[in-house]
Design a protein around this motif. Structure first.
Motif, PDB file in Angstrom:
ATOM      1  N   GLY A  80      -4.943 -57.665 -39.907  1.00  0.00           N
ATOM      2  CA  GLY A  80      -5.536 -57.571 -38.577  1.00  0.00           C
ATOM      3  C   GLY A  80      -4.832 -56.611 -37.647  1.00  0.00           C
ATOM      4  N   ARG A  81      -4.157 -55.608 -38.199  1.00  0.00           N
ATOM      5  CA  ARG A  81      -3.531 -54.543 -37.409  1.00  0.00           C
ATOM      6  C   ARG A  81      -4.037 -53.197 -37.910  1.00  0.00           C
ATOM      7  NH1 ARG A  81      -1.237 -59.714 -37.480  1.00  0.00           N
ATOM      8  NH2 ARG A  81       0.421 -59.887 -35.904  1.00  0.00           N
ATOM      9  N   LYS A  82      -3.966 -52.181 -37.058  1.00  0.00           N
ATOM     10  CA  LYS A  82      -4.405 -50.850 -37.461  1.00  0.00           C
ATOM     11  C   LYS A  82      -3.435 -50.290 -38.499  1.00  0.00           C
ATOM     12  CE  LYS A  82      -5.615 -46.274 -35.695  1.00  0.00           C
ATOM     13  NZ  LYS A  82      -5.725 -45.404 -34.490  1.00  0.00           N
ATOM     14  N   VAL A  83      -3.976 -49.861 -39.632  1.00  0.00           N
ATOM     15  CA  VAL A  83      -3.165 -49.253 -40.687  1.00  0.00           C
ATOM     16  C   VAL A  83      -3.697 -47.848 -40.936  1.00  0.00           C
ATOM     17  CG1 VAL A  83      -2.347 -49.395 -43.059  1.00  0.00           C
ATOM     18  CG2 VAL A  83      -2.718 -51.501 -41.743  1.00  0.00           C
ATOM     19  N   ILE A  84      -2.880 -46.849 -40.670  1.00  0.00           N
ATOM     20  CA  ILE A  84      -3.268 -45.451 -40.848  1.00  0.00           C
ATOM     21  C   ILE A  84      -2.931 -45.011 -42.268  1.00  0.00           C
ATOM     22  CG2 ILE A  84      -2.838 -43.076 -40.099  1.00  0.00           C
ATOM     23  CD1 ILE A  84      -2.085 -44.260 -37.350  1.00  0.00           C
ATOM     24  N   ASN A  85      -3.917 -44.486 -42.968  1.00  0.00           N
ATOM     25  CA  ASN A  85      -3.703 -43.980 -44.320  1.00  0.00           C
ATOM     26  C   ASN A  85      -3.211 -42.533 -44.237  1.00  0.00           C
ATOM     27  OD1 ASN A  85      -3.901 -42.953 -46.955  1.00  0.00           O
ATOM     28  ND2 ASN A  85      -5.622 -44.296 -47.459  1.00  0.00           N
ATOM     29  N   ALA A  86      -1.935 -42.336 -44.525  1.00  0.00           N
ATOM     30  CA  ALA A  86      -1.339 -41.001 -44.488  1.00  0.00           C
ATOM     31  C   ALA A  86      -0.901 -40.587 -45.893  1.00  0.00           C
ATOM     32  CB  ALA A  86      -0.147 -40.967 -43.534  1.00  0.00           C
ATOM     33  N   GLY A  87      -1.779 -40.835 -46.869  1.00  0.00           N
ATOM     34  CA  GLY A  87      -1.504 -40.451 -48.239  1.00  0.00           C
ATOM     35  C   GLY A  87      -2.171 -39.136 -48.592  1.00  0.00           C
ATOM     36  N   ILE A  88      -1.463 -38.291 -49.370  1.00  0.00           N
ATOM     37  CA  ILE A  88      -2.010 -37.023 -49.850  1.00  0.00           C
ATOM     38  C   ILE A  88      -1.825 -36.972 -51.368  1.00  0.00           C
ATOM     39  CG2 ILE A  88      -1.744 -34.517 -49.878  1.00  0.00           C
ATOM     40  CD1 ILE A  88      -1.104 -34.555 -46.981  1.00  0.00           C
ATOM     41  N   SER A  89      -2.918 -36.832 -52.090  1.00  0.00           N
ATOM     42  CA  SER A  89      -2.857 -36.795 -53.549  1.00  0.00           C
ATOM     43  C   SER A  89      -2.068 -35.584 -54.035  1.00  0.00           C
ATOM     44  CB  SER A  89      -4.272 -36.744 -54.133  1.00  0.00           C
ATOM     45  OG  SER A  89      -4.978 -37.927 -53.846  1.00  0.00           O
ATOM     46  N   GLY A  90      -1.224 -35.814 -55.021  1.00  0.00           N
ATOM     47  CA  GLY A  90      -0.474 -34.735 -55.653  1.00  0.00           C
ATOM     48  C   GLY A  90       0.771 -34.284 -54.906  1.00  0.00           C
ATOM     49  N   GLU A  91       1.069 -34.910 -53.794  1.00  0.00           N
ATOM     50  CA  GLU A  91       2.193 -34.462 -52.971  1.00  0.00           C
ATOM     51  C   GLU A  91       3.532 -34.838 -53.588  1.00  0.00           C
ATOM     52  OE1 GLU A  91       2.566 -34.430 -48.345  1.00  0.00           O
ATOM     53  OE2 GLU A  91       3.207 -36.408 -49.064  1.00  0.00           O
ATOM     54  N   LEU A  92       4.473 -33.903 -53.546  1.00  0.00           N
ATOM     55  CA  LEU A  92       5.855 -34.167 -53.939  1.00  0.00           C
ATOM     56  C   LEU A  92       6.625 -34.708 -52.738  1.00  0.00           C
ATOM     57  CD1 LEU A  92       6.566 -30.935 -56.022  1.00  0.00           C
ATOM     58  CD2 LEU A  92       6.275 -33.244 -56.937  1.00  0.00           C
ATOM     59  N   SER A  93       7.733 -35.378 -53.018  1.00  0.00           N
ATOM     60  CA  SER A  93       8.487 -36.017 -51.937  1.00  0.00           C
ATOM     61  C   SER A  93       9.017 -35.007 -50.923  1.00  0.00           C
ATOM     62  CB  SER A  93       9.641 -36.848 -52.509  1.00  0.00           C
ATOM     63  OG  SER A  93      10.544 -36.027 -53.227  1.00  0.00           O
ATOM     64  N   GLY A  94       9.365 -33.815 -51.383  1.00  0.00           N
ATOM     65  CA  GLY A  94       9.840 -32.791 -50.452  1.00  0.00           C
ATOM     66  C   GLY A  94       8.761 -32.375 -49.470  1.00  0.00           C
ATOM     67  N   GLU A  95       7.522 -32.311 -49.945  1.00  0.00           N
ATOM     68  CA  GLU A  95       6.398 -31.979 -49.075  1.00  0.00           C
ATOM     69  C   GLU A  95       6.130 -33.108 -48.088  1.00  0.00           C
ATOM     70  OE1 GLU A  95       3.863 -29.254 -52.254  1.00  0.00           O
ATOM     71  OE2 GLU A  95       3.696 -31.455 -52.336  1.00  0.00           O
ATOM     72  N   GLY A  96       6.269 -34.335 -48.557  1.00  0.00           N
ATOM     73  CA  GLY A  96       6.105 -35.480 -47.670  1.00  0.00           C
ATOM     74  C   GLY A  96       7.156 -35.493 -46.578  1.00  0.00           C
ATOM     75  N   ARG A  97       8.370 -35.192 -46.975  1.00  0.00           N
ATOM     76  CA  ARG A  97       9.472 -35.139 -45.994  1.00  0.00           C
ATOM     77  C   ARG A  97       9.177 -34.107 -44.909  1.00  0.00           C
ATOM     78  NH1 ARG A  97      15.750 -33.781 -47.743  1.00  0.00           N
ATOM     79  NH2 ARG A  97      16.628 -33.578 -45.639  1.00  0.00           N
ATOM     80  N   SER A  98       8.579 -32.984 -45.290  1.00  0.00           N
ATOM     81  CA  SER A  98       8.310 -31.908 -44.329  1.00  0.00           C
ATOM     82  C   SER A  98       7.239 -32.287 -43.309  1.00  0.00           C
ATOM     83  CB  SER A  98       7.881 -30.639 -45.077  1.00  0.00           C
ATOM     84  OG  SER A  98       8.937 -30.171 -45.899  1.00  0.00           O
ATOM     85  N   ARG A  99       6.266 -33.105 -43.708  1.00  0.00           N
ATOM     86  CA  ARG A  99       5.167 -33.431 -42.783  1.00  0.00           C
ATOM     87  C   ARG A  99       5.367 -34.750 -42.035  1.00  0.00           C
ATOM     88  NH1 ARG A  99       0.903 -36.948 -44.803  1.00  0.00           N
ATOM     89  NH2 ARG A  99       1.378 -37.623 -46.941  1.00  0.00           N
ATOM     90  N   LEU A 100       6.404 -35.489 -42.381  1.00  0.00           N
ATOM     91  CA  LEU A 100       6.556 -36.823 -41.814  1.00  0.00           C
ATOM     92  C   LEU A 100       6.816 -36.813 -40.310  1.00  0.00           C
ATOM     93  CD1 LEU A 100       6.727 -39.872 -42.148  1.00  0.00           C
ATOM     94  CD2 LEU A 100       9.145 -39.607 -42.768  1.00  0.00           C
ATOM     95  N   VAL A 101       7.679 -35.933 -39.842  1.00  0.00           N
ATOM     96  CA  VAL A 101       8.064 -35.935 -38.430  1.00  0.00           C
ATOM     97  C   VAL A 101       6.847 -35.812 -37.524  1.00  0.00           C
ATOM     98  CG1 VAL A 101       9.278 -34.658 -36.632  1.00  0.00           C
ATOM     99  CG2 VAL A 101      10.404 -35.082 -38.824  1.00  0.00           C
ATOM    100  N   GLU A 102       5.965 -34.872 -37.848  1.00  0.00           N
ATOM    101  CA  GLU A 102       4.785 -34.656 -37.008  1.00  0.00           C
ATOM    102  C   GLU A 102       3.904 -35.898 -36.966  1.00  0.00           C
ATOM    103  OE1 GLU A 102       0.820 -33.904 -35.817  1.00  0.00           O
ATOM    104  OE2 GLU A 102       1.337 -34.251 -37.920  1.00  0.00           O
ATOM    105  N   LEU A 103       3.743 -36.573 -38.096  1.00  0.00           N
ATOM    106  CA  LEU A 103       2.918 -37.776 -38.141  1.00  0.00           C
ATOM    107  C   LEU A 103       3.528 -38.910 -37.317  1.00  0.00           C
ATOM    108  CD1 LEU A 103       1.817 -37.897 -41.888  1.00  0.00           C
ATOM    109  CD2 LEU A 103       0.310 -37.729 -39.907  1.00  0.00           C
ATOM    110  N   LEU A 104       4.831 -39.098 -37.441  1.00  0.00           N
ATOM    111  CA  LEU A 104       5.491 -40.169 -36.681  1.00  0.00           C
ATOM    112  C   LEU A 104       5.405 -39.911 -35.188  1.00  0.00           C
ATOM    113  CD1 LEU A 104       8.700 -40.827 -38.833  1.00  0.00           C
ATOM    114  CD2 LEU A 104       6.565 -42.122 -38.815  1.00  0.00           C
TER     115      LEU A 104
END
Length: 217
Positions: A77-101
């Motif tokens: 019962g809380r808003k859950v944002i799906n911030a998943g990207i298929s095929g992404e490596l952890s380094g790429e995830g690390r690079s985009r995380l700050v902007e999303l947060l």
């Protein structure tokens, strides 16, 4: 003499009860310590949860609305944002995380990443460093983190040790058994590496259980 023997027997019996009770108490404490889940801040009704990861978060293998973040949103019962990207490596995830947060300012981040690093064998040390950095980035913004372990591909499905080590280092709630269980069950998979809709539903249920153990709900 008979009275003396009776007293000795009573004394021995009392000591036996005391030792048994002591051992039981120690055993109970050990069980409690092993099962203790680090706590996070309670999620208010208006709280925002960011589900961050790759295809396992995006929901590859299920139709729209069948991802684990979608199931989780309905469960808690809380808003859950799906911030998943298929095929992404952890380094790429690390690079985009700050902007999303900074954009969404979530109260909690559910981190499920590193699977593509394991699949492509780009280096577990590198994946571990990226996941640690992601946890640290969230913590710097006072955002709680929950970690999900992703298993290595192979006959024996289990997450690398670094997931557990990161959880212990940062004292964050961790679930490392549900994905191996799901991906080890043919009826819960859409392909070799992804759950189907039912598998994602079970993943969401496991995350909900973990949030309850962590006193977020």
């Amino acid at each position: 003499m008979r009275g003396c023997c009776q007293r000795d027997e009573m004394s021995h019996f009392t000591q036996l009860i005391y030792r048994t009770a002591l051992l039981f108490a120690i055993f109970s404490l050990l069980l409690t310590a092993c099962d203790r889940t680090p706590s996070v801040a309670p999620l208010g009704r208006e709280a925002v949860v960011l589900a961050f990861g790759d295809s396992l978060t995006y929901g590859t293998g299920a139709e729209k609305g069948g991802s684990y973040p979608a199931h989780l949103e309905a469960l808690i019962g809380r808003k859950v944002i799906n911030a998943g990207i298929s095929g992404e490596l952890s380094g790429e995830g690390r690079s985009r995380l700050v902007e999303l947060l900074d954009r969404h300012r979530p109260d909690l981040m559910i981190l499920c990443h590193g699977g593509n690093d394991l699949l492509r064998r780009t280096g577990e040390k590198n994946a571990a460093a990226n996941l640690k950095a992601m946890v640290a980035i969230a913590r710097e913004r006072r955002i709680d983190v929950v970690l999900l372990g992703v298993p290595r591909p192979g006959l024996i499905l289990s997450p690398p040790d670094f997931y557990q080590e990161i959880a212990e280092e940062f004292s964050i709630p961790y679930e490392g058994e549900i994905l191996p269980d799901i991906l080890g069950e043919h009826s819960l998979k859409s392909d070799r590496f992804h759950p189907n809709a039912e598998g994602y539903r079970k993943l969401a249920q496991a995350v909900e259980t973990l949030l309850k153990k962590a006193r977020a709900l």
